[in-house]
Design a protein around this motif. Structure first.
Motif, PDB file in Angstrom:
ATOM      1  N   TYR A  42      17.600 -71.078  68.742  1.00 45.36           N
ATOM      2  CA  TYR A  42      18.506 -71.978  68.661  1.00 45.36           C
ATOM      3  C   TYR A  42      17.951 -73.543  68.438  1.00 45.36           C
ATOM      4  CZ  TYR A  42      22.462 -69.062  67.495  1.00 45.36           C
ATOM      5  OH  TYR A  42      23.125 -68.109  66.912  1.00 45.36           O
ATOM      6  N   PHE A  85      22.777 -71.807  63.275  1.00 48.02           N
ATOM      7  CA  PHE A  85      21.431 -72.537  63.432  1.00 48.02           C
ATOM      8  C   PHE A  85      21.247 -73.704  62.680  1.00 48.02           C
ATOM      9  CE2 PHE A  85      20.636 -67.784  64.356  1.00 48.02           C
ATOM     10  CZ  PHE A  85      19.496 -68.077  65.084  1.00 48.02           C
ATOM     11  N   ILE A 103      23.103 -74.752  69.739  1.00 44.78           N
ATOM     12  CA  ILE A 103      24.115 -74.075  68.759  1.00 44.78           C
ATOM     13  C   ILE A 103      24.900 -75.252  68.033  1.00 44.78           C
ATOM     14  CG2 ILE A 103      25.985 -72.431  68.418  1.00 44.78           C
ATOM     15  CD1 ILE A 103      24.740 -70.761  70.724  1.00 44.78           C
TER      16      ILE A 103
END
Length: 387
Positions: A75, A99, A371
Motif C-alpha cells: 500500500y 491502493f 490505504i
C-alpha cells in the motif's frame, strides 16, 4: 456438494495440492456451475492421483505457473496503469481495494506508440491548448486522447485533459510501478501529417493510413522511453501485459499476428532489462486457463466479470505479499459496508451501523496509513452529522 475419494490400491495416494485444488474447485464448482448429475465428471477433472512409483502429478487443465518475484506491491507504492481497457479493469480493481493508483489518464489507449506518446506527455507536461483539438460532429476532440475527454465545450475539454495530465505527471515521478497493457500492433496515422493517433473519433477511414508495427518499431521506441523514465524515476519498475481482448475487426489470423508481435516485443524488453521490466501473462490466462466462451461477455470478445475477477486474483496473489492481502480482506469487508443500502436511513440501527463502519476504517487507517480511504471516512462522518 458431497465429494468421495477413491484410492484404487495401497500404493496409490491422492494428493490435493493447495494451488491445484483451489484452481480446480474454482473452475468446476464456482465457475462452471455444474449440475449435480455432472458432479462425478467435473470432480474427476480436479482429482489428482499421485503414484509412489512414478512421482507424477496428473493435471487436467493448462494451469499457468507464474514465477515468484523478489519484491511485492504494498500500500506504500503508487502505481500508474496505462493502455487498453484491460488496464482499466485491473487498475480499477486496485482502486476498489484503496491502493494509490492512477488509471488511464489519457483514456483507453490501444497501440504501443500511442501509449509511449502519452508517457512522453507526462514526462514533459506542457498544457494542451485549443489548437491541439479539432471539432467534429458538434464536439471537440484530441487525437492523443480517448473519447471520454471529448466535450461540446472547448474549455471543458481542455480543462479535463490538463487536470488528468498534471495528476498523472506527478504520479509518474513518484510511482513504484508503471503497468502497461498493449491491445494491438496496428496503428492509424493521419494522412495529412503521418502522426499516429490514439483514437480516430469516428472520422472517415479516408483520413487515416493503417499499418502494423514491427517488433523493432515497438522495442526501439520503448527502449528510448524506458531510459527517459528511469532518468526521472530510477526505482520505477515496468509491468507489461498484452490485453486478452481480441481485435476481431482485424480478422482471426491478423489478430493473432498482432498479438504475437506485442508478445515478442514485450519479451524482448523484459530480456533487455531484467529485473526492471516484468511480464504478467494476462493474455495466456485468458487463452489457456479460461479457454471457454462462458468466460466471455455477450459480445464473445471481452472477458466477463468472472474472468476479470479470476485474472485479478492471479495478479494479486503474484504481486502482493501476505500482509497486503490481509489488509485487502479488511478493505473488502469495509467496502461491503459502504455499499450497503438499508430500507430506511432514519433509525438508530443504521446509525450504529455507520459508527461501526467508521470505527473499522479508523482502525485500519491506524494500522496502515497508506490505504486510500480518507474519502470514504469523510463521507460516513457527513452521514453521521445528519443525525
Amino acid at each position: 456438494m458431497l465429494i468421495m475419494f477413491w484410492i484404487h490400491s495401497k500404493y496409490t495416494y491422492i494428493i490435493l495440492k493447495y494451488n491445484y485444488l483451489r484452481n480446480y474447485m474454482f473452475y468446476n464448482i464456482n465457475v462452471l456451475k455444474c449440475p449435480f448429475d455432472m458432479t462425478p465428471i467435473y470432480f474427476y477433472l480436479f482429482l489428482c492421483r499421485y503414484s509412489k512409483k512414478s512421482y507424477r502429478m496428473i493435471s487436467y487443465c493448462t494451469y499457468i505457473k507464474i514465477s515468484e518475484l523478489p519484491f511485492k506491491i504494498t500500500y506504500k507504492d503508487r502505481i500508474l496503469f496505462i493502455g487498453s481497457c484491460f488496464a482499466d479493469n485491473i487498475g480499477n480493481k486496485m482502486s476498489e481495494y484503496r491502493f494509490n493508483v492512477e488509471v488511464n489518464p489519457f483514456g483507453v489507449l490501444y497501440n504501443p506508440l500511442s501509449v509511449s506518446s502519452a508517457c512522453r506527455y507526462m514526462l514533459n507536461p506542457e498544457p494542451f491548448v485549443a489548437d491541439d483539438l479539432f471539432f467534429y460532429k458538434g464536439m471537440y476532440h484530441s487525437f492523443a486522447h480517448h473519447g471520454r475527454f471529448s466535450d461540446v465545450s472547448v474549455d471543458k475539454c481542455i480543462a479535463g485533459i490538463n487536470e488528468a495530465l498534471n495528476r498523472a505527471a506527478a504520479c509518474l515521478r513518484a510511482s513504484s510501478y508503471l503497468a502497461v497493457t498493449f491491445g494491438t500492433a496496428y496503428v492509424y496515422r493521419l494522412g495529412s501529417s503521418g502522426a499516429v493517433v490514439a483514437n480516430c473519433h469516428k472520422l472517415p477511414d479516408s483520413n487515416f493510413i493503417r499499418e502494423r508495427l514491427t517488433i523493432s518499431d515497438i522495442t526501439d521506441e520503448w527502449s528510448m522511453l524506458l531510459n527517459e523514465l528511469w532518468h526521472i524515476n530510477p526505482a520505477l519498475k515496468i509491468i507489461f501485459t498484452v490485453s486478452p481482448v481480441r481485435h476481431w475487426k482485424d480478422g482471426a489470423h491478423l489478430n493473432q499476428i498482432s498479438k504475437s508481435t506485442l508478445l515478442l516485443a514485450e519479451q524482448a524488453l523484459a530480456e533487455q532489462y531484467p529485473g526492471q521490466v516484468l511480464y504478467f501473462p494476462a493474455y495466456e490466462l485468458m487463452m489457456d486457463e479460461l479457454r471457454d466462451y462462458r468466460f466471455y461477455a455477450e459480445d464473445m470478445i471481452h472477458p466477463s466479470p468472472l474472468a476479470i475477477n479470476y485474472i485479478w486474483e492471479r495478479f494479486s496473489e503474484t504481486y502482493m505479499g501476505r500482509e497486503t492481502l490481509s489488509f485487502m480482506k479488511e478493505v473488502e469487508a469495509i467496502n461491503k459496508n459502504l455499499n450497503h443500502r438499508p430500507s430506511t436511513f432514519d433509525n438508530e440501527a443504521y446509525k450504529q451501523f455507520l459508527m461501526q463502519t467508521l470505527l473499522k476504517i479508523r482502525q485500519l487507517r491506524d494500522k496502515n496509513p497508506y490505504i486510500c480511504i480518507s474519502k470514504e471516512e469523510k463521507e460516513i462522518e457527513e452521514r453521521l452529522g445528519n443525525y
